[in-house]
Design an enzyme around this catalytic site. Structure first.
Site, PDB file in Angstrom:
ATOM      1  N   LYS A   1      -7.010   7.180 -19.510  1.00 24.26           N
ATOM      2  CA  LYS A   1      -7.179   7.724 -20.866  1.00 24.26           C
ATOM      3  C   LYS A   1      -5.936   7.446 -21.722  1.00 24.26           C
ATOM      4  O   LYS A   1      -5.609   6.312 -21.951  1.00 24.26           O
ATOM      5  CB  LYS A   1      -7.525   9.207 -20.773  1.00 24.26           C
ATOM      6  CG  LYS A   1      -8.564   9.537 -19.691  1.00 24.26           C
ATOM      7  CD  LYS A   1      -9.897   8.822 -19.891  1.00 24.26           C
ATOM      8  CE  LYS A   1     -10.872   9.194 -18.771  1.00 24.26           C
ATOM      9  NZ  LYS A   1     -12.105   8.455 -18.803  1.00 24.26           N
TER      10      LYS A   1
ATOM     11  N   ASP B   1      -5.246  19.814 -14.625  1.00 22.49           N
ATOM     12  CA  ASP B   1      -5.703  18.532 -15.159  1.00 22.49           C
ATOM     13  C   ASP B   1      -5.341  18.530 -16.643  1.00 22.49           C
ATOM     14  O   ASP B   1      -5.941  19.238 -17.458  1.00 22.49           O
ATOM     15  CB  ASP B   1      -7.219  18.388 -14.950  1.00 22.49           C
ATOM     16  CG  ASP B   1      -7.748  17.031 -15.415  1.00 22.49           C
ATOM     17  OD1 ASP B   1      -7.068  16.373 -16.224  1.00 22.49           O
ATOM     18  OD2 ASP B   1      -8.845  16.624 -14.976  1.00 22.49           O
TER      19      ASP B   1
ATOM     20  N   TYR C   1     -14.314  18.599 -15.945  1.00 26.63           N
ATOM     21  CA  TYR C   1     -14.780  17.220 -16.007  1.00 26.63           C
ATOM     22  C   TYR C   1     -15.842  17.020 -14.925  1.00 26.63           C
ATOM     23  O   TYR C   1     -15.561  17.245 -13.742  1.00 26.63           O
ATOM     24  CB  TYR C   1     -13.610  16.232 -15.853  1.00 26.63           C
ATOM     25  CG  TYR C   1     -14.129  14.838 -15.634  1.00 26.63           C
ATOM     26  CD1 TYR C   1     -14.941  14.236 -16.600  1.00 26.63           C
ATOM     27  CD2 TYR C   1     -13.892  14.141 -14.460  1.00 26.63           C
ATOM     28  CE1 TYR C   1     -15.484  12.980 -16.396  1.00 26.63           C
ATOM     29  CE2 TYR C   1     -14.427  12.891 -14.251  1.00 26.63           C
ATOM     30  CZ  TYR C   1     -15.225  12.319 -15.219  1.00 26.63           C
ATOM     31  OH  TYR C   1     -15.780  11.087 -15.002  1.00 26.63           O
TER      32      TYR C   1
ATOM     33  N   ARG D   1       0.853  -1.208   0.000  1.00 21.54           N
ATOM     34  CA  ARG D   1       0.000   0.000   0.000  1.00 21.54           C
ATOM     35  C   ARG D   1       0.883   1.250   0.000  1.00 21.54           C
ATOM     36  O   ARG D   1       0.552   2.268  -0.600  1.00 21.54           O
ATOM     37  CB  ARG D   1      -0.943  -0.010   1.207  1.00 21.54           C
ATOM     38  CG  ARG D   1      -1.664   1.313   1.399  1.00 21.54           C
ATOM     39  CD  ARG D   1      -2.898   1.270   2.281  1.00 21.54           C
ATOM     40  NE  ARG D   1      -2.836   0.439   3.452  1.00 21.54           N
ATOM     41  CZ  ARG D   1      -2.126   0.719   4.567  1.00 21.54           C
ATOM     42  NH1 ARG D   1      -1.399   1.810   4.628  1.00 21.54           N
ATOM     43  NH2 ARG D   1      -2.152  -0.099   5.588  1.00 21.54           N
TER      44      ARG D   1
HETATM   45  C1  LIG Z   1     -10.310  15.575 -17.918  1.00 18.88           C
HETATM   46  C2  LIG Z   1     -10.615  14.421 -17.008  1.00 18.88           C
HETATM   47  N1  LIG Z   1     -10.107  14.417 -15.764  1.00 18.88           N
HETATM   48  C3  LIG Z   1     -10.350  13.414 -14.908  1.00 18.88           C
HETATM   49  C4  LIG Z   1     -11.155  12.345 -15.255  1.00 18.88           C
HETATM   50  C5  LIG Z   1     -11.451  11.264 -14.252  1.00 18.88           C
HETATM   51  O1  LIG Z   1     -10.754  10.107 -14.545  1.00 18.88           O
HETATM   52  P1  LIG Z   1     -11.228   8.629 -14.129  1.00 18.88           P
HETATM   53  O2  LIG Z   1     -12.386   8.297 -14.984  1.00 18.88           O
HETATM   54  O3  LIG Z   1      -9.998   7.817 -14.350  1.00 18.88           O
HETATM   55  O4  LIG Z   1     -11.619   8.676 -12.689  1.00 18.88           O
HETATM   56  C6  LIG Z   1     -11.699  12.297 -16.543  1.00 18.88           C
HETATM   57  C7  LIG Z   1     -12.563  11.175 -16.957  1.00 18.88           C
HETATM   58  O5  LIG Z   1     -13.184  11.186 -17.994  1.00 18.88           O
HETATM   59  C8  LIG Z   1     -11.421  13.368 -17.441  1.00 18.88           C
HETATM   60  O6  LIG Z   1     -11.939  13.396 -18.680  1.00 18.88           O
END
Ligand SMILES: Cc1ncc(COP(=O)(O)O)c(C=O)c1O
Length: 371
Positions: free
Chosen positions: A195, A170, A99, A47
């Protein structure tokens, strides 16, 4: 070393006793101590750290020019950890186009403990005027999901730095190949590794990279290791494997996306295309300045209402009608119906993640769907 080289070699940390060129998956949850109580292998309990996660963190930290990284169980977990690390009562300036899953955390999990405003971050004056004495974090997402807005990382860092406000970026849509926010002044970079980093729609993960190992980062690592929302060794192995081809996959995504955007922009059934690579995109110049290329994501408005838009999306044959992005296969989705009734996303918007299929096949599928 250049990103193409780092992506292939930075995860080869594990020295195998059997001579493997590809590092093995270390499933052990616990590690031997020596007679002095130390941990000769560098790991105590999985962990806290394990060889596959260290390899992944090392690779992303290098690709993003950061001092350290924290791999987590999803992109959303990155949001959770960052918000948990702030003192209750802190104020966050977040983007109006964010998001929705992370926006939902603010609205439904941290609504009692944190303050936040969602502002149009393409307007620097608006950011300045939104700063309060308790503002501790500016959260940017660029390019943004789903409207592909681009925010000027360097200019926002000039606002945040003198006030000791943490700038989080992000950068999921860009990947570390196209954009390196730390080099532009960001303090922390976030990727949903589900992604482009994973790239094959088969692993869920998130990763944070820090410019500096400061007090906030200590807190973040503590939440990672003590909270325990960490990816498994197998997930980390899959990510390290995928990252080896990231630079070349991004080239393909960008090349195909440009052609798709040009095709859509000229289509009589399309009202608008949101893609930072188009010269008339409102922040095209900023994208050109801070990105090496424009990525594989775009959204477009179908001429007509939600019903017409649904007809289009239901006709695709090659595209998968599914949420998510960044995989080798092209995906298309009606964002509004995923985000729910509170969504501000236009009902005639379709978001596409342009995959690595041959461009002629991608365009032929859109052609028959829009016909
Ligand atoms: C720009 C962005 N940030 C964060 C996330 C969250 O990621 P996760 O789906 O791996 O939790 C996403 C998911 O689509 C995203 O498009």
């Amino acid at each position: 070393m250049k990103p193409e080289t780092l992506a292939i070699h930075a995860s080869n940390l594990v020295k195998s006793t059997t001579g493997d060129v590809t590092p093995p998956i270390n499933l052990s949850t616990t590690f031997f101590r020596d007679e002095n109580g130390g941990y000769p292998g560098g790991h105590m309990y999985s962990r806290v750290s394990n060889p596959n996660r260290s390899a992944l963190e090392n690779t992303i930290a290098k690709l993003e020019f950061g001092e350290d990284a924290a791999a987590l169980s999803s992109g959303n977990t990155c949001g959770l950890v960052l918000f948990q690390a702030l003192k209750p009562g802190s104020h966050i300036i977040a983007p109006d186009d964010m998001y929705w899953g992370i926006k939902k955390q603010l609205l439904t999990i941290f609504n009692d403990t944190l303050e936040f405003d969602f502002v149009d971050q393409t307007d620097l004056e608006l950011i300045k005027s939104s700063i309060k004495p308790n503002t501790k974090m500016i959260w940017i997402e660029t390019p943004s999901n789903p409207l592909l807005k681009v925010t000027d990382i360097e200019e926002i860092s000039k606002i945040a730095k003198p006030l000791n406000i943490t700038l989080v970026c992000d950068s999921t849509f860009a990947s570390p190949i196209l954009q390196n926010p730390i080099l532009l002044g960001a303090d922390i970079v976030l990727h949903s590794s589900t992604k482009y980093l994973g790239g094959h729609s088969d692993v869920l993960g998130g990763i944070l990279v820090t410019a500096k190992q400061d007090k906030l980062w200590e807190k973040i690592k503590n939440i990672q290791q003590t909270g325990g929302a960490v990816p498994s060794p197998f997930d980390c192995y899959l990510l390290c494997r995928s990252i080896k081809t990231l630079a070349y996959r991004m080239k393909g995504h960008c090349e195909n996306a440009k052609k798709v955007a040009e095709y859509l922009v000229n289509h009589p059934r399309v009202e608008a295309v949101f893609f930072p690579g188009l010269e008339d995109h409102p922040q095209h110049k900023i994208a050109k300045k801070q990105m090496k290329d424009f990525g594989g994501m775009m959204s477009f408005l179908v001429k007509g209402d939600a019903e017409v838009t649904n007809k289009v999306v239901n006709k695709v044959k090659l595209f998968a009608q599914a949420t998510s992005l960044g995989g080798v296969e092209s995906l298309i989705e009606h964002r509004y119906s995923i985000e729910g009734p509170d969504s501000k996303t236009p009902k005639n918007l379709l978001r596409i993640s342009v995959g690595l299929e041959h461009i002629d096949d991608i365009i032929a599928d859109l052609e028959q769907a829009l016909a």
